[in-house]
Every structure is written in structure tokens, then in C-alpha cells.
Design a protein around this motif. Sequence first.
Motif, PDB file in Angstrom:
ATOM      1  N   LEU A 117      -0.937  -4.348   3.715  1.00  0.00           N
ATOM      2  CA  LEU A 117      -0.656  -5.523   2.578  1.00  0.00           C
ATOM      3  C   LEU A 117      -0.035  -6.717   3.453  1.00  0.00           C
ATOM      4  O   LEU A 117      -0.758  -7.818   3.268  1.00  0.00           O
ATOM      5  CB  LEU A 117       0.554  -5.049   1.918  1.00  0.00           C
ATOM      6  CG  LEU A 117       1.176  -6.004   0.738  1.00  0.00           C
ATOM      7  CD1 LEU A 117      -0.203  -6.650  -0.055  1.00  0.00           C
ATOM      8  CD2 LEU A 117       2.170  -5.649  -0.044  1.00  0.00           C
ATOM      9  N   GLN A 118       0.552  -6.520   4.529  1.00  0.00           N
ATOM     10  CA  GLN A 118       0.901  -7.529   5.429  1.00  0.00           C
ATOM     11  C   GLN A 118      -0.399  -8.162   6.055  1.00  0.00           C
ATOM     12  O   GLN A 118      -0.395  -9.274   6.299  1.00  0.00           O
ATOM     13  CB  GLN A 118       1.931  -7.002   6.709  1.00  0.00           C
ATOM     14  CG  GLN A 118       2.233  -8.203   7.517  1.00  0.00           C
ATOM     15  CD  GLN A 118       3.137  -9.100   6.586  1.00  0.00           C
ATOM     16  OE1 GLN A 118       3.999  -8.853   6.099  1.00  0.00           O
ATOM     17  NE2 GLN A 118       2.878 -10.311   6.811  1.00  0.00           N
ATOM     18  N   TRP A 119      -1.293  -7.229   6.416  1.00  0.00           N
ATOM     19  CA  TRP A 119      -2.802  -7.701   7.075  1.00  0.00           C
ATOM     20  C   TRP A 119      -3.439  -8.825   6.013  1.00  0.00           C
ATOM     21  O   TRP A 119      -3.906  -9.876   6.345  1.00  0.00           O
ATOM     22  CB  TRP A 119      -3.527  -6.655   7.595  1.00  0.00           C
ATOM     23  CG  TRP A 119      -4.721  -6.960   7.839  1.00  0.00           C
ATOM     24  CD1 TRP A 119      -5.017  -7.276   9.279  1.00  0.00           C
ATOM     25  CD2 TRP A 119      -6.152  -7.238   7.263  1.00  0.00           C
ATOM     26  NE1 TRP A 119      -6.340  -7.847   9.331  1.00  0.00           N
ATOM     27  CE2 TRP A 119      -6.929  -7.803   8.470  1.00  0.00           C
ATOM     28  CE3 TRP A 119      -6.586  -7.164   6.110  1.00  0.00           C
ATOM     29  CZ2 TRP A 119      -8.297  -7.996   7.959  1.00  0.00           C
ATOM     30  CZ3 TRP A 119      -7.737  -7.402   5.744  1.00  0.00           C
ATOM     31  CH2 TRP A 119      -8.828  -7.631   6.653  1.00  0.00           C
ATOM     32  N   TYR A 120      -3.143  -8.330   5.084  1.00  0.00           N
ATOM     33  CA  TYR A 120      -3.956  -9.155   3.692  1.00  0.00           C
ATOM     34  C   TYR A 120      -3.386 -10.575   3.747  1.00  0.00           C
ATOM     35  O   TYR A 120      -4.033 -11.610   3.733  1.00  0.00           O
ATOM     36  CB  TYR A 120      -3.976  -8.407   2.539  1.00  0.00           C
ATOM     37  CG  TYR A 120      -5.261  -7.533   2.240  1.00  0.00           C
ATOM     38  CD1 TYR A 120      -6.349  -8.053   1.751  1.00  0.00           C
ATOM     39  CD2 TYR A 120      -5.112  -6.347   2.684  1.00  0.00           C
ATOM     40  CE1 TYR A 120      -7.538  -7.312   1.740  1.00  0.00           C
ATOM     41  CE2 TYR A 120      -6.170  -5.502   2.467  1.00  0.00           C
ATOM     42  CZ  TYR A 120      -7.470  -5.850   2.010  1.00  0.00           C
ATOM     43  OH  TYR A 120      -8.414  -4.983   1.865  1.00  0.00           O
ATOM     44  N   PHE A 121      -2.149 -10.452   3.566  1.00  0.00           N
ATOM     45  CA  PHE A 121      -1.279 -11.727   3.553  1.00  0.00           C
ATOM     46  C   PHE A 121      -1.481 -12.770   4.939  1.00  0.00           C
ATOM     47  O   PHE A 121      -1.877 -13.871   4.857  1.00  0.00           O
ATOM     48  CB  PHE A 121       0.250 -11.524   3.336  1.00  0.00           C
ATOM     49  CG  PHE A 121       0.482 -11.338   1.816  1.00  0.00           C
ATOM     50  CD1 PHE A 121       1.125 -12.328   1.324  1.00  0.00           C
ATOM     51  CD2 PHE A 121       0.330 -10.435   1.283  1.00  0.00           C
ATOM     52  CE1 PHE A 121       1.572 -12.350  -0.140  1.00  0.00           C
ATOM     53  CE2 PHE A 121       0.791 -10.279  -0.374  1.00  0.00           C
ATOM     54  CZ  PHE A 121       1.062 -11.349  -0.769  1.00  0.00           C
TER      55      PHE A 121
END
Length: 132
Positions: A117-121
Motif C-alpha cells: 500500500l505504501q508503494w502505491y502511494f
Amino acid sequence: LFEAETDCNSLHNMAQIASDDCSNLAYFSIMDKITEPLIQNPYLDSNQYDPSFTYFTIILGDGDNVGMVQKSRRDWMSERVSKCTDPTTTTTSDMDPCFPLVWSMSPQLTHLAPEWLQWYFDQSYLTGHDYF
């Protein structure tokens, strides 16, 4: 709107989470959980709103399936970042390949695979036009 994959409430605690074709969740779920809201890209300036125009939102779905988040949607995001950050493909015309795009994302990723999720953000910060 009801989606069985993401409906969390006190009566049912947690419903089914689509995760077919997903691997290594046991590993990814041991990472530090996301407990604070992640920062979205800024929205378009409200001064740009023109009431004579018709506006719509393009929503890229199936982010509730964490298998798709791990695989195909990751490829799509990588391709989008490549196009949005390539100065030979970005323009200020109506054909700009980096138009605003909303991605659906399972809220369960905050504990199942917080680094995903952090990667997508983080990728969205590169385009400046992606929202979740």
C-alpha cells in the motif's frame, strides 16, 4: 454500496478478502501495520472548476482483490509512472497521458501487506494524479 470483500463491521468483524493468485501474505503481513491515514495527492484547485463543463471520474477497480494488487495492478502502476514521468509523453494538451485516475484499494492492505500500500502511494506522488 456493499462489497463483501471489504465490508468490515461489528456484526461480522471481517468479511471475505479476495486473495486468489496472491503469494507470501504471511511474510508481508509481519511488516509494521499502517495505523495513520496515508497522504493523498492534492486535489485540483477549486478555482479551476467550470460549472459549464461536465466532469467525470475514472475509477480503476478490482483493488479489493489483493492478488491483483500484487501483480497486474502493480504492473499497470509502474507503466503509468513511466508514462507520467517521461517528458516526451507528457504534455499540457487534452491528450495528456497522466490524467487523474482513482484506484480502488483494499483497506485490508494496511495490515495484510502495508508495504504494498505504501508503494502505491509513493508511486502516486510521482505522477501527482493518482488517488485511492
